[in-house]
Design an enzyme around this catalytic site. Structure first.
Site, mmCIF file in Angstrom:
data_model
loop_
_atom_site.group_PDB
_atom_site.id
_atom_site.type_symbol
_atom_site.label_atom_id
_atom_site.label_comp_id
_atom_site.label_asym_id
_atom_site.label_seq_id
_atom_site.Cartn_x
_atom_site.Cartn_y
_atom_site.Cartn_z
ATOM 1 N N LYS A 204 -2.914 -0.488 -4.016
ATOM 2 C CA LYS A 204 -3.313 0.297 -5.199
ATOM 3 C C LYS A 204 -3.643 -0.625 -6.378
ATOM 4 O O LYS A 204 -4.589 -0.389 -7.121
ATOM 5 C CB LYS A 204 -2.191 1.268 -5.558
ATOM 6 C CG LYS A 204 -1.961 2.326 -4.472
ATOM 7 C CD LYS A 204 -0.645 3.031 -4.671
ATOM 8 C CE LYS A 204 -0.389 4.077 -3.605
ATOM 9 N NZ LYS A 204 1.001 4.534 -3.564
ATOM 10 N N GLY A 301 2.817 13.274 -2.358
ATOM 11 C CA GLY A 301 3.110 14.675 -2.070
ATOM 12 C C GLY A 301 1.826 15.473 -1.875
ATOM 13 O O GLY A 301 0.746 15.054 -2.300
HETATM 14 N N1 HSE Z 1 3.819 5.983 0.262
HETATM 15 C C1 HSE Z 1 3.142 6.213 -0.968
HETATM 16 C C2 HSE Z 1 4.180 6.201 -2.098
HETATM 17 C C3 HSE Z 1 2.406 7.522 -0.924
HETATM 18 O O1 HSE Z 1 5.372 6.257 -1.803
HETATM 19 O O2 HSE Z 1 3.801 6.116 -3.249
HETATM 20 C C4 HSE Z 1 1.409 7.708 -2.003
HETATM 21 O O3 HSE Z 1 0.402 6.751 -1.970
#
Ligand code: HSE
Length: 437
Positions: A204, A301
């Site tokens: 990210k 979610g």
């Molecule tokens: N596994 C990721 C988190 C899901 O826990 O943020 C959302 O990208």
């Protein structure tokens, strides 16, 4: 106007949420988009399992049928992982379809190739759901902050690890139990090491850095360190000193390049972002004109992520008929205007540090340690020596340093660990004040 036709790849947590939101808010969404966004069909792994949720929506187990279907205008990729997601997205683009994806791994690793193909074909690839779930951070960075030179951003962008750190701090819960709960709630990745070792956050962060600084995706250059080595002791000592430990993704414009790093970080407890708990996400962005801005919301979610997927569907629907050259560029900057600013090696990064070490409680120990730090040009901000536990000869010493270069602290730690008076290894956690710099 006739509806725009959507094909879904995947009907799991996010796919199911997307269907639910489109069905529940369809009328308002149509009023916003200017035409109906109609899901035509979905590819799923197990048709029988998906049937209850899908209702009378046509289902197939072959996702390639969806990306080659001439009636589909937008393909929504929600199956995750690299393959076959990459191949499906590339085929959808080659077939002239727009793509909406929540796949951060795919965008961080293959974004450059995907955007180039989309550009050449004149289609859009939207990926708001790939970063921080329901928080419209891509939109904010790419459009809302477009006047600014972005100086840095720091985000809690993995809900699972934030949930684990919060439960460990508040309830003294064990790491494994909290991880199981995060998996049950649908936050955690299929491979939870991506969450706890900082890899998901680095995906990210890579995406955010590209949009913030106008650079290509460079996931392989991101420094990644997770939360699995953190101890409750460090969480407690940090609190005593007025700090919280969070897994932060940090992208900073430095003098000689860009810092791109994910690691556990002490941050002052009075900062708003230090109080982002549970599976919630937050991204703090500092622009030269606007100053600091903070974006907060659910990072994972079903419906929070669907909120971002549907927002992308509306965007694509609105811009579908626009001249491709007048759409918002994928990475905020025009594709021929990306910069080649280098990503710095971790050794070159500048930050402050929390150090914890165990030492014998005898004269001269502190002097030895502080001399090593001084010789490495590291200035001490605070120092605490804990009382030894009953019957123990060694004490915990905690040091906070001022900002220094990482290679200096590494050299100093290596020397401290050779002292006879110091036992074991030095625990090192980076510290950020998250103010002006
Ligand atoms: N596994 C990721 C988190 C899901 O826990 O943020 C959302 O990208």
């Amino acid at each position: 106007m006739k509806p725009i036709n959507v094909g879904l790849l995947g009907l799991g947590t996010v796919g199911g949420g997307t269907l639910t939101v489109l069905r529940r808010n369809g009328e308002e969404i149509t009023r916003r988009a200017g035409r109906e966004i109609r899901v035509m069909r979905a590819a799923v792994r197990n048709v029988d399992k998906a049937r209850a949720l899908a209702g009378n929506l046509p289902l197939t187990t072959d996702p390639f049928e969806v990306v080659t279907d001439p009636n589909i205008d937008i393909v929504v990729e929600l199956i995750g992982g690299l393959e076959p997601a990459r191949e499906l997205v590339m085929q959808a683009i080659a077939n002239g379809k727009h793509v909406v994806t929540a796949n951060k791994h795919l965008v961080a690793k293959h974004g450059n190739e995907i955007f180039a193909a989309a550009q050449a074909k004149g289609v859009m690839v939207a990926f708001e759901a790939a970063v921080a779930g329901g928080i419209p951070i891509i939109k904010a960075l790419r459009e809302g902050l477009t006047a600014n030179r972005i100086e840095w951003l720091a985000g809690i962008i993995n809900g699972t690890s934030n949930f684990i750190l919060t439960e460990m701090r508040d309830k003294g819960a064990a790491f494994e139990d909290v991880l199981k709960e995060a998996q049950r709630l649908g936050y955690a990745e299929a491979d939870p090491t991506f969450d706890i070792e900082g890899i998901d956050a680095a995906h990210k962060l890579t995406i955010l850095s590209a949009i913030a600084f106008g650079i290509p995706m460079q996931f392989d250059r991101a420094y990644t360190e997770g939360i699995s080595k953190l101890t409750r002791e460090d969480v407690k000592y940090a609190e005593e000193l007025g700090y919280r430990i969070k897994l932060l993704g940090i992208a900073r414009r430095a003098e000689n390049g860009i810092e791109l790093r994910v690691h556990p970080t002490l941050i002052p407890e009075r900062r708003l972002i230090a109080n982002v708990d549970g599976a919630m996400n937050a991204v703090l962005v500092r622009g030269d004109a606007v100053g600091p801005t903070l974006y907060y919301g659910a990072g994972a979610g079903a419906e929070p992520t669907a909120s971002a997927v549907v927002a992308d569907l509306v965007d694509v629907t609105r811009l579908h008929t626009a001249d491709p050259h007048h759409r918002v560029p994928h990475l905020a900057f025009q594709p021929d205007q990306l910069a080649d600013t280098p990503i710095l090696q971790m050794d070159e990064v500048r930050t402050a540090y929390y150090l914890r070490l165990r030492a014998f409680d005898r004269p001269g120990v502190l002097a030895d340690i502080t001399r090593i730090l001084a010789d490495s040009h590291i200035s001490i901000d605070a120092m605490v020596q804990k009382e030894p536990a009953e019957g123990e000869e060694q004490v915990n010493i905690i040091l906070l340093t001022h900002v220094t270069v990482e290679k200096n602290i590494n050299a100093a730690i290596a020397k401290i660990e050779t002292l006879d008076s110091v036992a074991g290894t030095v625990m090192r956690i980076r510290l950020e004040e998250l103010t002006g710099r």
